[in-house]
Write a protein that holds these residues in place. Structure first.
Motif, short mmCIF file in Angstrom:
data_model
loop_
_atom_site.label_atom_id
_atom_site.label_comp_id
_atom_site.label_asym_id
_atom_site.label_seq_id
_atom_site.Cartn_x
_atom_site.Cartn_y
_atom_site.Cartn_z
N PRO A 144 0.81 -1.22 0.00
CA PRO A 144 0.00 0.00 0.00
C PRO A 144 0.85 1.26 0.00
O PRO A 144 2.03 1.24 0.32
CB PRO A 144 -0.80 -0.12 1.30
N VAL A 145 0.20 2.37 -0.35
CA VAL A 145 0.86 3.67 -0.40
C VAL A 145 0.27 4.58 0.67
O VAL A 145 -0.95 4.80 0.71
CB VAL A 145 0.69 4.34 -1.79
N LEU B 115 -2.36 2.67 8.11
CA LEU B 115 -1.27 2.05 7.37
C LEU B 115 0.01 2.00 8.20
O LEU B 115 0.73 0.99 8.19
CB LEU B 115 -1.02 2.81 6.07
N LEU B 116 0.29 3.08 8.92
CA LEU B 116 1.51 3.11 9.72
C LEU B 116 1.41 2.17 10.91
O LEU B 116 2.42 1.66 11.40
CB LEU B 116 1.80 4.54 10.19
N SER C 160 5.04 -3.90 4.85
CA SER C 160 5.72 -2.98 3.95
C SER C 160 4.74 -1.92 3.49
O SER C 160 3.56 -2.20 3.24
CB SER C 160 6.28 -3.72 2.73
N VAL C 161 5.21 -0.68 3.38
CA VAL C 161 4.36 0.41 2.94
C VAL C 161 5.21 1.46 2.22
O VAL C 161 6.33 1.74 2.63
CB VAL C 161 3.58 1.04 4.12
N TRP C 162 4.69 1.97 1.12
CA TRP C 162 5.32 3.11 0.45
C TRP C 162 4.89 4.39 1.13
O TRP C 162 3.71 4.54 1.51
CB TRP C 162 4.90 3.16 -1.01
N VAL C 163 5.81 5.33 1.30
CA VAL C 163 5.50 6.64 1.87
C VAL C 163 5.78 7.68 0.78
O VAL C 163 6.92 7.80 0.31
CB VAL C 163 6.35 6.92 3.12
N LEU D 264 10.30 3.46 0.81
CA LEU D 264 9.73 2.16 1.17
C LEU D 264 10.09 1.85 2.61
O LEU D 264 11.27 1.86 2.97
CB LEU D 264 10.27 1.06 0.25
N MET D 265 9.06 1.60 3.42
CA MET D 265 9.26 1.21 4.81
C MET D 265 8.95 -0.26 4.99
O MET D 265 7.95 -0.76 4.48
CB MET D 265 8.36 2.04 5.74
#
Length: 270
Positions: free
Chosen positions: A61-62, A75-76, A82-85, A108-109
């Motif tokens: 996800p973004v 999301l956080l 994994s998540v795009w910031v 990318l986190m």
């Protein structure tokens, strides 16, 4: 499929060419609830980058600046995912006023850590990239910080004066602090320009996760030491949250120690 920085850079360039540059000097802005600006370019870039990432790396996800706070927190808060910031247009005020200092910032986190970052300056066609443990690059070439001398007075400082308490501003201009002062107005580019040796001292009092996540990784991988603080600068804040962060950085550790002493945190609220 593991994300590839070349693919990410190509995506950001494609989106900037389609959504940012055609609107430059031809778009209107609106005020968001927090007082910051948003344009059609911000919205279009976020949607187009998110769609491109979903094609390249489905299922990740973004977390974008232009989404609701509730969605950002959700999301956080999904630990380990994994998540795009994404900051689709970092420097919207510059963009709306015709000042050529803005960027797309994407990080990318994984497991609460930033592991990859890319920042595109579409005006200069400069894409700064880094992956954790692999160094930092500008258009494929390694970058490193630079200092013309060992003293603060040898250095250029980038300071966001808007977010420094007014009572503390005069002290920042006392003798011995820096040779000259600048402010780019795009947090992501400021981190990248420090990483690339274009200035030496940095102070910014109000960065959000999407502002600093990619740029700070790039700076760290280039060799830039930095500190993030919460609130008024009274406590270190290394966790990656949605609260604003106060950032202090310099081209090397010795300069950072001297710069921290000169800045003299914390800042008392006014």
């Amino acid at each position: 499929m593991k994300p590839d920085l070349e693919h990410i850079s190509a995506l950001l360039r494609d989106v900037a060419g389609a959504e940012i540059m055609p609107r430059f000097r031809h778009t209107r802005s609106e005020h968001k609830a927090d007082g910051s600006l948003v344009t059609a370019a911000d919205i279009a870039v976020q949607a187009r980058v998110a769609a491109g990432l979903d094609r390249l790396y489905p299922g990740v996800p973004v977390l974008g600046e232009e989404m609701s706070g509730a969605d950002q927190r959700r999301l956080l808060g999904e630990a380990g995912r994994s998540v795009w910031v994404l900051d689709p247009l970092d420097g919207t005020s510059n963009y709306t006023c015709g000042f050529p200092g803005f960027s797309i910032s994407l990080a990318l986190m994984e497991g609460g850590r930033v592991v990859m970052g890319a920042v595109l300056d579409p005006i200069r066609d400069e894409c700064f990239c880094a992956a954790a443990g692999a160094g930092a690059f500008l258009n494929g070439e390694p970058i490193h910080p630079y200092s013309p001398g060992p003293d603060l007075g040898d250095c250029i400082a980038v300071i966001d004066l808007k977010r420094v308490p007014a009572s503390r501003v005069p002290a920042l201009f006392r003798r011995g602090g820096f040779r000259s002062q600048r402010n780019l107005g795009s947090v992501a580019l400021e981190w990248c320009w420090l990483a690339g040796g274009r200035f030496q001292l940095y102070l910014h009092g109000g960065q959000k996760l999407w502002d600093y996540s990619a740029g700070r990784l790039i700076a760290r991988e280039a060799g830039v030491p930095s500190r993030l603080y919460s609130g008024d600068g009274s406590a270190l804040a290394e966790d990656l949250g949605l609260d604003q962060r106060l950032a202090v950085a310099a081209a090397d550790e010795r300069l950072l120690e001297r710069w921290l002493a000169f800045v003299d945190l914390p800042f008392s609220p006014e």
